[in-house]
Design an enzyme around this catalytic site. Sequence first.
Site: not given
Lengths: 167, 167, 167, 167
Positions: D14, D56, D85-86
Amino acid sequence: MMSSTVRIFVTGGTFDKEYNERDGSLFFKDTHLHEMLQLGRCRVPVEVRTLMMVDSLEMDDEDRELILQQCRKSDADRIVITHGTDTMAVTARRLGEAGLPGKTVVLTGAMIPFAFGSSDGLFNLGAALAFAQSLPPGVYVAMNGRCFDWDNVRKNKAIGEFEALAG
Amino acid sequence: MMSSTVRIFVTGGTFDKEYNERDGSLFFKDTHLHEMLQLGRCRVPVEVRTLMMVDSLEMDDEDRELILQQCRKSDADRIVITHGTDTMAVTARRLGEAGLPGKTVVLTGAMIPFAFGSSDGLFNLGAALAFAQSLPPGVYVAMNGRCFDWDNVRKNKAIGEFEALAG
Amino acid sequence: MMSSTVRIFVTGGTFDKEYNERDGSLFFKDTHLHEMLQLGRCRVPVEVRTLMMVDSLEMDDEDRELILQQCRKSDADRIVITHGTDTMAVTARRLGEAGLPGKTVVLTGAMIPFAFGSSDGLFNLGAALAFAQSLPPGVYVAMNGRCFDWDNVRKNKAIGEFEALAG
Amino acid sequence: MMSSTVRIFVTGGTFDKEYNERDGSLFFKDTHLHEMLQLGRCRVPVEVRTLMMVDSLEMDDEDRELILQQCRKSDADRIVITHGTDTMAVTARRLGEAGLPGKTVVLTGAMIPFAFGSSDGLFNLGAALAFAQSLPPGVYVAMNGRCFDWDNVRKNKAIGEFEALAG
């Protein structure tokens, strides 16, 4: 609609104030006009010229005479002038009284420097360019989304907004 | 100058797209119009009404009929419509062909969401409000600092700008 | 890792300067710390307390004594102090010489006000909170992404950066 | 304090998403890392290298193997990895289980793209660089101002925050 060139004269004012990180003061460096026009994706043909870079409280008769002469000499019939808000109405009156036949002249500025994230500058510039393209010849002040005739406007310093003269 | 109320109809479009941090998509929540008017220190009397919140690629005939009827029913003679850019010219044509006698209607939008720092939205909104106040009755598209008649405008998707039809 | 509460003491400095649109000066209103922590989605348990709101050039011995006493009295072992950059090293030295056994104290600030779009404040706050959580007891200055011991730091005013004392 | 070079590996996420104004989607162009380091006035000696530019969720075993090998091969003992972040916790686990003796590796990212005005990215980058300089060897995730060991962290997708595993 009309797409003749709009002349933009830069005179300084809050619009173009920068933060001096050395001493914590505000100062003028270069104008942000080009950056702002790019951000607005402006495709109006414009010619930007910096006449001076001053706080409008420090502008004197000579400075206003220079602005007047530059408006007179310009080939453009559509002119936007960026200007400090404190004496914007004074300069508008000077230009209006002198008379600029056939020219639509719009003064605008900002209450917050463009370099601050929360500036009204981009909104005002969009409005000023629109008024300059669409209004008949005359001298105007464009602030707060509104447009005022040069002989019927003042800055209300208590609230930081422009308004028509009482009456 | 004129200070009658300007009616603002919100229909969505890039203007009002938000980033959804859950799934990384873009979506619509509430309009940013009020926030933008505040940032621009707008003192034009306005009434904001959200008609829909859609991507303009998903707007259909029924949606455009609704926009037309809302323009017809509005007391205001000055109307700004925020709209996605992809079919802005289509909606302008629908309104222009139907005819809105006595009303100045200006469609505007943004190429970059307002929630992004680098949006053209504030510039466009300032210009649209100015054109809505100063132009004679008609239907217009205000983008890139310019204003186009409804029957002479298209979005050039290759360069992401609005332009007059060839001729 | 450690998640004991971090105490944040606000003392003013460039961090929290606002633009006064009435007279074009810079001034202090409320701290932006809460807004910054929210923007950073900070989930470190913090307690924010404003001790003073001053330009660090105007900070005197009494002010520094107050900061020292507040650090002493605080239950927290991890303390961040936001501070003007001009005398940050002076205050760090005052705290370091007095000694704050068992406490990790990190001073930080900004070269550009947070209210400006281009501030270094959010970066510095993230770094200061991280150093406060991870370093052993001592007094530190966290600026430019680096961390300095209180007895080995100065602001290089010519370039506007912090550096270790020549060795 | 320590001022050895910090290696920064960019993998996308992101952090670096851009708005594509042609079709209204989000995409990757170049990393914003250099711009962010400049904004933060970072003077930590860093070397930035882009390993990949992916969401990700689309990162696979091979990608993680590449990241691991790059960490192994790097001369630097201090490494920051920007990451979506995932699956940040997945990559952290991969690196942690493989083991990177003598190296402090900190993964970080953002919930909101840096190109949006309201990103948490600058805060996270400041924190990640600070943790990378101050923590002992190990693999960590730095988000929300906090730092987690690789074997005790997960993203709570319901609230969009990182947390320690229940225990």
